[in-house]
Motif scaffolding. Structure first.
Motif, PDB file in Angstrom:
ATOM      1  N   TYR A  68      62.577 -11.366  41.778  1.00  0.00           N
ATOM      2  CA  TYR A  68      61.624 -10.847  41.833  1.00  0.00           C
ATOM      3  C   TYR A  68      62.781  -9.335  41.741  1.00  0.00           C
ATOM      4  O   TYR A  68      63.197  -9.295  42.134  1.00  0.00           O
ATOM      5  N   GLU A 123      71.568 -11.323  52.853  1.00  0.00           N
ATOM      6  CA  GLU A 123      71.223 -11.286  51.399  1.00  0.00           C
ATOM      7  C   GLU A 123      73.569 -10.725  51.197  1.00  0.00           C
ATOM      8  O   GLU A 123      74.369 -10.289  51.935  1.00  0.00           O
ATOM      9  N   GLU A 164      66.636  -9.335  55.892  1.00  0.00           N
ATOM     10  CA  GLU A 164      67.637 -11.016  55.697  1.00  0.00           C
ATOM     11  C   GLU A 164      68.885 -10.694  54.912  1.00  0.00           C
ATOM     12  O   GLU A 164      69.255  -9.972  54.756  1.00  0.00           O
ATOM     13  N   ASP A 174      66.253  -8.414  43.183  1.00  0.00           N
ATOM     14  CA  ASP A 174      66.342 -10.165  44.585  1.00  0.00           C
ATOM     15  C   ASP A 174      66.232 -11.577  44.268  1.00  0.00           C
ATOM     16  O   ASP A 174      65.148 -11.725  44.013  1.00  0.00           O
ATOM     17  N   LYS A 203      58.745  -5.365  51.098  1.00  0.00           N
ATOM     18  CA  LYS A 203      60.138  -5.151  51.102  1.00  0.00           C
ATOM     19  C   LYS A 203      60.843  -4.101  50.813  1.00  0.00           C
ATOM     20  O   LYS A 203      61.777  -4.085  50.776  1.00  0.00           O
ATOM     21  N   ASP A 242      68.165  -7.355  54.106  1.00  0.00           N
ATOM     22  CA  ASP A 242      66.554  -6.593  52.843  1.00  0.00           C
ATOM     23  C   ASP A 242      65.317  -6.646  54.303  1.00  0.00           C
ATOM     24  O   ASP A 242      64.822  -8.160  54.335  1.00  0.00           O
TER      25      ASP A 242
END
Ligand code: CA
Length: 421
Positions: free
Chosen positions: A162, A204, A202, A129, A256, A236
């Motif tokens: 990450y 994305e 999130e 990500d 996460k 996410d």
């Protein structure tokens, strides 16, 4: 010449004949998972077309890669096979196709999407990500460190990322339990173990790897696009309080990896080609291994809606665009492999939260409510600092140009109450 299908397709459908995204489905009536493409309100069963001999004259003839429960086998055949398949499917679906008058084939191969269940389209080996929206990074950095130190010194020199977790990636429509974890509230002296109080989404997008580099051989930026199969929407899901307590010094972990949702349809890079846009100039200039003079992005409209248990209809809370990303997908992949790290077919590389300059274009609750200090007002009078149990978050993405529409459908999920520990 305009390309039309013999099927009636609404002008606002995401799944025009220009799109033909791949997915894996199972008829609700029963039967094994298989590969299909979305067309209007239908899914076209590609495995059945292969059995019927439509791929006999191609390099795909020897093995029915569409009779699989994931797209990986098809993806591994490479770009020439992807293009050949797209051409065959497009000519079968066009207005003057022989399939139009072949009722038996039509009835067998075209299934209403209301009669199928979508499965995770790809067996995802690794998930990375990124953090590639400058607006998102600045907003989050401002909240954590103040406006002067919002961007870390490395941010404009490399696409920060990450390594995420692939095992908890789920297909749209999969609901999940509010996660528990270790948090340390601002007014507490000691941490505690609790259901997250700051659950977030999130917004994305991600791309799926369709070709591999050998371990030790970086992918040059000039060739990075050859390794991209297609794109999906990504939510996410994030637990901000767990994240705030755990993230230093090694980055996100349990905040996460409890659930990441993706859309079921993979839109191919060939379908997205008409929507390319030049990447905005970058200052400072990136190092040579990240610099491509003609680098590009895509004009993809993005939207997030929220519906609480008490609401009758979803309410749009975010409108953004894929062009809000500072780093391109070519740069992300070139950077990811610049040390010799090998990408494998089925890997998912996500963009990071796609926020723009306007308040409405912020791609997560953390930014929309400025860490909960400016709650969102919903149309029925409810307010939100972060997400609550029963909330349904739905994201959509589409491209539109010259009456040609290529969309991603949606990625949606509902938050279930935390399980008893
Ligand atoms: Ca993220």
């Amino acid at each position: 010449m305009t390309l039309n299908s013999f099927l009636p397709i609404q002008s606002d459908s995401d799944f025009s004949i220009h799109n033909l995204p791949y997915g894996v489905f199972k008829p609700r009536a029963g039967g094994a998972p298989r590969v299909g493409v979305a067309i209007g309100e239908y899914v076209l069963d590609v495995s059945l077309l292969h059995d019927a001999g439509f791929f006999n004259q191609t390099n795909l003839a020897s093995q029915n890669v569409f009779k699989e429960s994931a797209l990986n086998a098809f993806m591994k055949l490479g770009r020439a096979a992807w293009r050949e398949t797209r051409n065959i499917l497009q000519s079968l679906l066009r207005a003057d196709s022989a399939m139009r008058d072949n009722e038996k084939l039509r009835d067998a191969a075209l299934i209403p999407q209301s009669q199928i269940e979508m499965l995770l389209p790809v067996e995802i080996g690794d998930y990375t990500d990124f953090y590639s929206s400058e607006h998102h990074a600045r907003n989050v950095g401002t909240m954590l460190r103040g406006a002067e130190n919002a961007l870390m010194p490395n941010w404009k020199h490399l696409p920060v990322a990450y390594h995420g977790r692939a095992s908890s990636i789920v297909v749209s429509g999969t609901n999940f339990f509010r996660p528990r974890g270790q948090i340390k509230p601002a007014d507490a002296n000691e941490p505690l173990f609790s259901a997250t109080r700051s659950l977030d989404f999130e917004l994305e997008m991600g791309f799926l790897i369709g070709a591999e580099n050998a371990l030790g051989e970086p992918i040059p930026i000039e060739r990075a696009d050859e390794f991209l199969f297609g794109m999906v929407l990504v939510n996410d899901w994030s637990a901000r309080d767990i994240q705030a307590w755990e993230y230093q010094p090694l980055g996100p972990f349990l905040a996460k990896n409890f659930c990441t949702s993706i859309s079921p349809w993979v839109v191919t890079m060939d379908a997205l080609a008409p929507f390319k846009k030049s990447l905005s100039a970058q200052e400072p200039k990136p190092l040579a291994y990240l610099a491509r003079a003609d680098d590009w992005t895509y004009d993809i409209e993005l939207q997030v809606s929220l519906q609480s248990e008490k609401m009758d209809a979803p309410h749009i809370i975010t409108r953004s665009n894929f062009q809000n990303l500072y780093w391109s997908m070519n740069q992300q992949l070139a950077h990811h492999t610049s040390n010799g790290c090998n990408a494998r077919v089925g890997d998912l590389l996500a963009s990071g939260t796609i926020s723009g300059a306007e308040k409405i274009s912020r791609g997560c609750m953390l930014e929309l409510t400025w860490r909960g200090t400016e709650p969102l007002l919903l149309p029925n009078g409810e307010t939100r600092r972060f997400l609550e149990d029963g909330d349904v978050v739905t994201m959509r993405a589409w491209c539109e140009k010259n009456e040609r529409r290529v969309g991603f459908g949606e990625v949606t999920g509902e938050i279930l109450p935390a399980r008893e520990p």
